[in-house]
Write an enzyme that holds these catalytic residues in place. Structure first.
Site, short mmCIF file in Angstrom:
data_model
loop_
_atom_site.label_atom_id
_atom_site.label_comp_id
_atom_site.label_asym_id
_atom_site.label_seq_id
_atom_site.Cartn_x
_atom_site.Cartn_y
_atom_site.Cartn_z
N GLY A 353 0.82 -1.20 0.00
CA GLY A 353 0.00 0.00 0.00
C GLY A 353 0.85 1.24 0.00
N GLY A 354 0.21 2.37 0.26
CA GLY A 354 0.91 3.64 0.22
C GLY A 354 1.96 3.79 1.29
N PHE A 355 1.84 3.02 2.39
CA PHE A 355 2.77 3.17 3.49
C PHE A 355 3.80 2.05 3.55
CE2 PHE A 355 -0.85 5.61 5.35
CZ PHE A 355 -0.21 6.83 5.34
N ASP A 469 -9.88 5.22 6.57
CA ASP A 469 -9.44 4.46 5.39
C ASP A 469 -10.16 3.12 5.34
OD1 ASP A 469 -8.06 4.19 3.02
OD2 ASP A 469 -6.26 3.34 3.95
#
Length: 665
Positions: A353-355, A469
């Site tokens: 994911g984004g992290f 989220d």
């Protein structure tokens, strides 16, 4: 130091002298002083009556004395398990012994405890017995003239139940405790030959919010014998007490309803590296002298800067200490995690994911874990790390994923979760083949479970939290396909009386398609932000399509607009996954969930229901639902939707991608 704790210069000299003198002992072998340790031992001897006595002058006596006297000089190990023997295998005077400590005991204390247990057992409790067993508060020691390595032994038994009986629903109390213990039993039994241990928590039975459990077998047992031993203990232990500890020679377990009576797992220090002791002592001595000289020369500067440095230390409190103190979680070193994930192999990667990426890992004692390695390039590594550790560790609900531990080493920020082999909801609901596994009963259970989890976050937990989220990939599925809400990196904490209020942020983060319009456009968020995301998720589950899906006949419509248009036109069959239509048609329950989904995705945040109302609506058989208004980003001709989409197309593509910081318009 403050003025109340200040020292005069002569006092400083003595203080620093005594501070550095202990460094002279660096590198020396740790001695085990069995007389200095204080352990609690039972007052009654646990001698094995079926084994006869021996004469003091016998070879067995000499072998036993040799074995006991060798324990203090053993090299301590991180597994807290020791198997010893003196005499050949064919020798009738052979002595075999096993010592093991609770997982929470550090290795030096463990060796102390076993050494003292052996002395007490052979000189005080059972002198001249050819077999005996003793259990202290932190360790167990047993010896025999018979083979005991790898042999299951369930007698004698020590049991310490809490005197208080459980209140509330006793049958439910016992059932939930049994579920936790059986889950831990399987985990422990599958451990390796060096450690068979597991601990964990599960939601409790009211009025007990959480059950805490730990099970352990001597690791010389086979998986079957460990299972059998713990099963025997579970079956024969006293039932219905708020807590109990149960011990036998081959296994033990503890289950508590109060964290005050449960010791969390501790992390062990690594084995000392081999080296030249004399060199270490010389280096330590030189360093001590040099350090003392430096301190004496610069004492004045230290004293004048004392107040300022104390303040800096306070403000810059070490993040690792903060995590351990506040979260009380298992901390693993980076090498252990790298080994568990096969050096973060792509074959072990579960998602990204984004992290950062998530990997499957297997610890050395067999427990499967999910490892979330935060990306150092994400720009929010520490923020997300602090969020998840400080929030999730303190949340206990059957529909929230459990955070097991963390790693904080250098630039590495790693979170360790319970592992679910069924992965996440998006792997099923958006796959044409796997979606067939999800019948309506399962989908309804997932919808209801996510709703209960969000209600807990918004209203029922001690911390009031907005997730921010909520999406299909953040809903994990356990073996029974029950949902677990995951990924709290972007969650926000509200005061108890502020969950109904609105906040603003200049840094919007989330997943386009699940974002409420007020959040995506202006950074405004509240519990109604999660309600919107939940509504999108409900409609995805019913239709079996992503929120960016468009029908072939009208590419200007996305899922929310398509559902609203079909609902208004009475074409409900178009909204439901064909596999559900073929099996059960369009039931009243499906109709109700579509209605609830549309209520949740209304453009006006104030019109959306709370999660408390959603849970009531889901559970009610007859309930008049309010009429929904049109969803966010809707336009019958697609123009409004295109305009809205263009207005925020810098956020993300229509793919299910979590994006990190951007400035809201």
């Amino acid at each position: 130091m403050t003025s109340s704790c200040s020292l005069s210069r002569p006092q400083h000299l003595f203080f620093f002298f005594f501070l550095f003198v202990p460094f002279l002992s660096l590198g020396q072998q740790i001695s085990v002083d069995i007389n200095s340790a204080i352990w609690e031992f039972p007052s009654n001897p646990l001698c094995l009556s079926q084994q006869s006595n021996f004469a003091k002058s016998s070879q067995f006596s000499k072998n036993l004395d040799s074995l006991v006297s060798s324990i203090p000089s053993l090299k301590s190990n991180t597994y807290n398990f020791y198997s010893l023997s003196v005499g050949s295998i064919s020798d009738q005077e052979r002595v075999e012994a096993i010592g093991i400590c609770n997982r929470v005991v550090n290795r030096v204390d463990c060796l102390n405890c076993i050494a003292q247990a052996a002395v007490n057992l052979t000189t005080m409790y059972c002198p001249q017995h050819r077999g005996a067993y003793v259990r202290a508060t932190k360790c167990m020691f047993r010896y025999s003239d018979k083979p005991i390595f790898g042999k299951l032994e369930t007698s004698p038994v020590l049991e310490a139940p809490n005197p208080s009986n459980a209140t509330g629903d006793r049958n439910e109390f016992i059932r939930l405790q049994s579920e936790l213990l059986n889950r831990l039993r399987s985990m422990a039994a599958s451990g390796g030959s060096k450690r068979k241990y597991a601990q964990g928590t599960d939601p409790g039975s009211p009025p007990y919010t959480t059950f805490f459990g730990a099970v352990q077998c001597t690791p010389d047992l086979s998986e079957k014998d460990c299972n059998d031993c713990l099963s025997y203990g579970f079956s024969n232990a006293t039932k219905g007490r708020v807590g109990i500890r149960w011990f036998c020679p081959s296994c033990n377990f503890q289950i508590e309803s109060d964290l005050r009576f449960f010791l969390l797992d501790s992390e062990y220090e690594p084995d000392p590296k081999p080296g030249n002791d004399k060199v270490k002592i010389i280096i330590a001595t030189v360093c001590s002298v040099i350090g003392f000289a430096i301190i004496a020369v610069f004492l004045y500067f230290f004293m004048t800067r004392n107040r300022r440095t104390a303040k800096q230390r306070h403000e810059g409190k070490d993040l690792e200490e903060l995590m351990i103190k506040d979260a009380q979680l298992l901390q693993l070193d980076f090498d252990t995690i790298r080994l568990a994930t096969n050096d973060f192999s792509r074959d072990n990667q579960l998602g990204e994911g984004g992290f950062g990426a998530v990997y499957k890992g297997v610890l050395d004692y067999g427990e499967e874990i999910a490892v979330k390695r935060l990306s150092m390039k994400s720009g929010q590594g520490d923020n997300e790390f602090i969020n998840e550790v400080s929030l999730v560790a303190k949340l206990q609900h059957r529909n929230l994923v459990r955070l097991l531990g963390f790693c904080l080493q250098g630039e590495e920020r790693i979170l360790i979760y319970e592992f679910f082999k069924n992965t996440s909801l998006d792997h099923y609901i958006f796959d044409s083949n796997r979606r067939m596994i999800l019948d309506w009963e399962t989908r309804y259970r997932i919808i209801s479970g996510v709703a209960r989890g969000l209600l807990y976050l918004h209203e029922d937990s001690r911390f009031k939290i907005v997730h921010r989220d909520m999406k299909a990939s953040n809903v994990l599925l356990d073996d029974a396909m029950n949902p677990k809400i995951a990924d709290f990196g972007m969650a926000k904490l509200f005061d108890t009386d502020q969950t109904s209020q609105t906040r603003f942020t200049s840094k919007v983060a989330g997943t386009y398609g699940y974002m409420a319009p007020e959040y995506a456009m202006s950074g405004e968020f509240s519990v109604k932000t999660d309600v919107f995301s939940f509504g999108v998720l409900v409609l995805e589950i019913i239709k079996g399509k992503k929120n960016n899906w468009s029908p072939e006949e009208d590419s200007s419509l996305f899922l929310l607009s398509y559902v609203w248009k079909s609902w208004r036109e009475g074409e409900v069959l178009n909204i439901v996954d064909p596999s559900l239509v073929e099996t059960i048609g369009v039931s009243d329950e499906i109709m109700k969930c579509i209605h609830i989904g549309l209520l949740c995705v209304q453009e006006n945040a104030e019109s959306r229901p709370t999660m408390a109302s959603v849970v009531v609506m889901l559970n009610a058989n007859s309930f008049t639902l309010p009429r929904p208004s049109q969803p966010a980003f809707y336009s019958g001709d697609g123009e409004s939707l295109s305009r809205d989409k263009n207005q925020i197309n810098h956020i993300a593509s229509l793919n299910d991608v979590t994006i990190t910081e951007f400035d809201a318009r």
